[in-house]
Motif scaffolding. Structure first.
Motif, PDB file in Angstrom:
ATOM      1  N   THR A 151      47.735  -5.574  -2.542  1.00 11.01           N
ATOM      2  CA  THR A 151      47.515  -4.285  -1.886  1.00 11.01           C
ATOM      3  C   THR A 151      46.854  -3.322  -2.875  1.00 11.01           C
ATOM      4  OG1 THR A 151      49.680  -3.460  -2.562  1.00 11.01           O
ATOM      5  CG2 THR A 151      49.563  -4.648  -0.466  1.00 11.01           C
ATOM      6  N   ASP A 152      46.236  -2.294  -2.341  1.00  7.72           N
ATOM      7  CA  ASP A 152      45.567  -1.314  -3.201  1.00  7.72           C
ATOM      8  C   ASP A 152      46.544  -0.700  -4.203  1.00  7.72           C
ATOM      9  OD1 ASP A 152      43.178  -1.751  -1.973  1.00  7.72           O
ATOM     10  OD2 ASP A 152      43.292  -0.010  -0.635  1.00  7.72           O
ATOM     11  N   ALA A 153      47.719  -0.348  -3.698  1.00  7.44           N
ATOM     12  CA  ALA A 153      48.709   0.271  -4.578  1.00  7.44           C
ATOM     13  C   ALA A 153      49.153  -0.688  -5.679  1.00  7.44           C
ATOM     14  CB  ALA A 153      49.919   0.721  -3.759  1.00  7.44           C
ATOM     15  N   ARG A 154      49.345  -1.966  -5.295  1.00  9.89           N
ATOM     16  CA  ARG A 154      49.788  -2.965  -6.282  1.00  9.89           C
ATOM     17  C   ARG A 154      48.717  -3.199  -7.334  1.00  9.89           C
ATOM     18  NH1 ARG A 154      52.900  -4.816  -9.719  1.00  9.89           N
ATOM     19  NH2 ARG A 154      53.367  -7.040  -9.797  1.00  9.89           N
ATOM     20  N   LEU A 155      47.468  -3.276  -6.932  1.00 10.28           N
ATOM     21  CA  LEU A 155      46.385  -3.536  -7.877  1.00 10.28           C
ATOM     22  C   LEU A 155      46.186  -2.359  -8.815  1.00 10.28           C
ATOM     23  CD1 LEU A 155      43.786  -5.394  -5.620  1.00 10.28           C
ATOM     24  CD2 LEU A 155      45.561  -6.356  -7.093  1.00 10.28           C
ATOM     25  N   LYS A 156      46.304  -1.143  -8.286  1.00  6.21           N
ATOM     26  CA  LYS A 156      46.177   0.048  -9.145  1.00  6.21           C
ATOM     27  C   LYS A 156      47.304   0.063 -10.185  1.00  6.21           C
ATOM     28  CE  LYS A 156      43.757   3.098  -5.893  1.00  6.21           C
ATOM     29  NZ  LYS A 156      42.546   3.206  -6.737  1.00  6.21           N
ATOM     30  N   ALA A 157      48.501  -0.338  -9.754  1.00  2.56           N
ATOM     31  CA  ALA A 157      49.631  -0.385 -10.685  1.00  2.56           C
ATOM     32  C   ALA A 157      49.383  -1.430 -11.781  1.00  2.56           C
ATOM     33  CB  ALA A 157      50.916  -0.699  -9.929  1.00  2.56           C
ATOM     34  N   VAL A 191      46.442  -2.402 -12.939  1.00  2.00           N
ATOM     35  CA  VAL A 191      45.430  -1.880 -13.856  1.00  2.00           C
ATOM     36  C   VAL A 191      46.064  -0.911 -14.845  1.00  2.00           C
ATOM     37  CG1 VAL A 191      43.345  -0.466 -14.021  1.00  2.00           C
ATOM     38  CG2 VAL A 191      43.531  -2.228 -12.253  1.00  2.00           C
ATOM     39  N   LYS A 192      46.979  -0.076 -14.337  1.00  2.00           N
ATOM     40  CA  LYS A 192      47.651   0.885 -15.200  1.00  2.00           C
ATOM     41  C   LYS A 192      48.571   0.181 -16.197  1.00  2.00           C
ATOM     42  CE  LYS A 192      50.433   5.116 -15.048  1.00  2.00           C
ATOM     43  NZ  LYS A 192      51.125   6.101 -14.178  1.00  2.00           N
ATOM     44  N   THR A 195      36.664  -4.975 -13.314  1.00  2.00           N
ATOM     45  CA  THR A 195      36.812  -3.744 -12.534  1.00  2.00           C
ATOM     46  C   THR A 195      37.876  -3.918 -11.457  1.00  2.00           C
ATOM     47  OG1 THR A 195      35.170  -4.381 -10.870  1.00  2.00           O
ATOM     48  CG2 THR A 195      34.354  -3.274 -12.867  1.00  2.00           C
ATOM     49  N   GLU A 196      38.311  -2.797 -10.871  1.00  2.00           N
ATOM     50  CA  GLU A 196      39.285  -2.868  -9.782  1.00  2.00           C
ATOM     51  C   GLU A 196      38.714  -3.600  -8.573  1.00  2.00           C
ATOM     52  OE1 GLU A 196      41.670   0.467  -8.580  1.00  2.00           O
ATOM     53  OE2 GLU A 196      41.376   1.449 -10.522  1.00  2.00           O
ATOM     54  N   LEU A 247      40.250  -7.076  -6.832  1.00  2.00           N
ATOM     55  CA  LEU A 247      40.617  -7.288  -5.436  1.00  2.00           C
ATOM     56  C   LEU A 247      39.965  -8.549  -4.885  1.00  2.00           C
ATOM     57  CD1 LEU A 247      41.850  -6.421  -2.745  1.00  2.00           C
ATOM     58  CD2 LEU A 247      39.835  -4.991  -2.361  1.00  2.00           C
TER      59      LEU A 247
END
Length: 494
Positions: free
Chosen positions: A309-315, A317-318, A342-343, A347
């Motif tokens: 999910t977008d939220a999981r992938l952003k987490a 990366v962080k 890249t993000e 994905l």
């Protein structure tokens, strides 16, 4: 030199077939046949009844007690007697059943299988597979065709007396002759070795764990220690009982014949390198990641991913940072491993790889000019290599160019060093990792960046190629591996 016997309840059971001095009654086997020094005994148990405490059961029981190689083994007899266990082994059958001819109406079909062979050629592959999984001279499989599909309902062992028709008896005679010649044949010219070692290979494998020269050096080293060697393939699964030990020199996987043959060899009492537990543990990167985390083995920062999910992938990366590496759990030789920058790329690649596996490893990217590979045998360092990255690439293997040009995968250079020249921190972390897995033969991949030393993975069945891993030790490398086989064989015999 081997002795070979076909054991029947009564010699009268053999009347439909040509007389043979190898055919003896159960009473004669029990009273007269014992192991003698320097001789091995092979037994085909053709008694009438394999049920618990019946003649066939006792024949195999006492054969194993005497150290004889017998078919069926007690393991096979017990598996066949427990339908719940047998049915679990039939999961593979669906693919073969779909290829069978479809009758015009529902029916029940019974197969008589003699050493993996049947009268109806349409069922040959199914019969061979059943014999491979449940080695027994005569099997009966019941198939049911209903609602447009075949089902494998039951498999049971039969005695010689159940073959009543001329066609079945002819099939049995031909199958036994082929089996006895190919499986327990006497070599034309062969030294009398103390032990027999099977080396499992795949002649068609593109990146085998050992090249031809290395296999020959393994054979030479074994022979010098009194161990006879024969190379086998997956087709020789039914032959495993012929040997004392199995050395797997084919890339392993759990959902693969290498794992099944390791399990089968262990059930037959063979010394096996690498053992099934090591295959199970090493070939799954998710297992290794969790094992190392719990036991505080230093690794790159690693996270498991199931839902991209977008939220999981952003987490991610962080937490890990870019670039990062995605891995499927059972990839080998750098396959199923991608680097993302890249993000957006994260994905896309995560979605692609999650089609192959329900779970991925997401790992911190650590660039180094080379990876250490420490070869460890029975918890002792054996050899050390530095594998360098392919030029302008981040891995030691580059498959993309090979696939487009239909050539072998490109690989980087290497150095081979004595283990005493390896930094202590590298050896220590490699040994800490393998002690959690077992006492087999492992190749530990380690990265070193400044003072930081981390384990990337532990490989069962590590690569041993001539003039690569053996460049420092030479023939001693092959001798050390075979000495370990000999040690285990002698320890087993005590």
């Amino acid at each position: 030199m081997s002795q070979f016997y076909v054991v029947v309840d009564k010699l009268a059971d053999w009347e439909p077939y040509f007389p043979s001095q190898d055919v003896i009654s159960l009473d004669d086997y029990l009273s007269e046949v014992h192991s003698k020094a320097g001789k091995k005994v092979r037994v085909i148990n053709l008694c009438r009844d394999y049920h618990y405490l019946k003649s066939g059961y006792y024949c195999s029981l006492l054969a194993e007690a005497r150290g004889h190689k017998v078919i069926p083994s007690l393991t096979s007899i017990n598996d066949l007697s427990r339908q719940s266990l047998s049915s679990l082994q039939f999961v593979w059958a669906d693919a073969l059943l779909l290829k069978l001819p479809q009758p015009s109406q529902d029916e029940i079909h019974t197969l008589r299988i003699c050493f993996g062979r049947v009268l109806d050629k349409a069922f040959s592959k199914l019969a061979a597979k059943l014999f491979e999984l449940l080695p027994c001279p005569i099997l009966e499989a019941q198939l049911k065709y209903s609602n447009g599909r075949w089902q494998l309902r039951n498999v049971k062992p039969l005695g010689l007396k159940h073959l009543s028709t001329s066609a079945e008896q002819t099939l049995f005679a031909a199958a036994l002759e082929k089996f006895s010649l190919q499986i327990w044949r006497k070599p034309k010219v062969r030294k009398a070795f103390r032990y027999d070692l099977a080396i499992l290979v795949d002649p068609q494998e593109a990146l085998p764990p050992s090249d031809e020269d290395a296999l020959q050096y393994f054979t030479k080293a074994a022979n010098q220690l009194g161990i006879g060697v024969e190379r086998i393939t997956r087709r020789d699964s039914a032959r495993l009982a012929e040997f004392d030990a199995l050395f797997i020199r084919e890339t392993t996987s759990v959902d693969h014949h290498t794992y099944r043959m390791a399990k089968k060899a262990e059930a037959e009492g063979l010394v096996v390198i690498d053992d099934s537990a090591s295959i199970l543990r090493c070939t799954n990167k998710v297992y290794l990641a969790d094992l190392f985390s719990v036991n505080q083995v230093a690794t790159p920062k690693t996270v498991l991913l199931r839902q991209p999910t977008d939220a999981r992938l952003k987490a991610l990366v962080k937490e890990i940072g870019l670039p990062m590496v995605l891995k499927i759990p059972d990839g080998a030789f750098s396959r199923g491993v991608v680097k993302v920058e890249t993000e957006a790329e994260l994905l896309v690649q995560a979605q692609l790889l999650l089609k192959e596996s329900v779970m991925l490893l997401v790992q911190e990217f650590m660039y180094t000019q080379y990876d250490w590979r420490i070869g460890i045998l029975n918890n002792q360092p054996l050899y050390a290599c530095r594998y360098y990255m392919v030029a302008d690439h981040w891995q030691i293997y580059k498959h993309e160019s090979a696939q487009s040009a239909n050539t072998e995968a490109e690989s980087g250079g290497f150095d081979t060093l004595p283990t005493f020249e390896v930094p202590k921190a590298v050896l220590d972390v490699a040994l800490k990792a393998t002690k959690l897995i077992g006492n087999g033969f492992y190749g530990v991949d380690v990265k070193q960046s400044g003072d930081r030393v981390v384990v990337i993975e532990v490989n069962d069945n590590p690569s041993i190629d001539h003039e690569v891993e053996d460049l420092y030790l030479g023939e001693q490398l092959y001798s050390e591996v075979m000495k370990e086989f000999l040690r285990r064989l002698e320890e087993r015999g005590r």
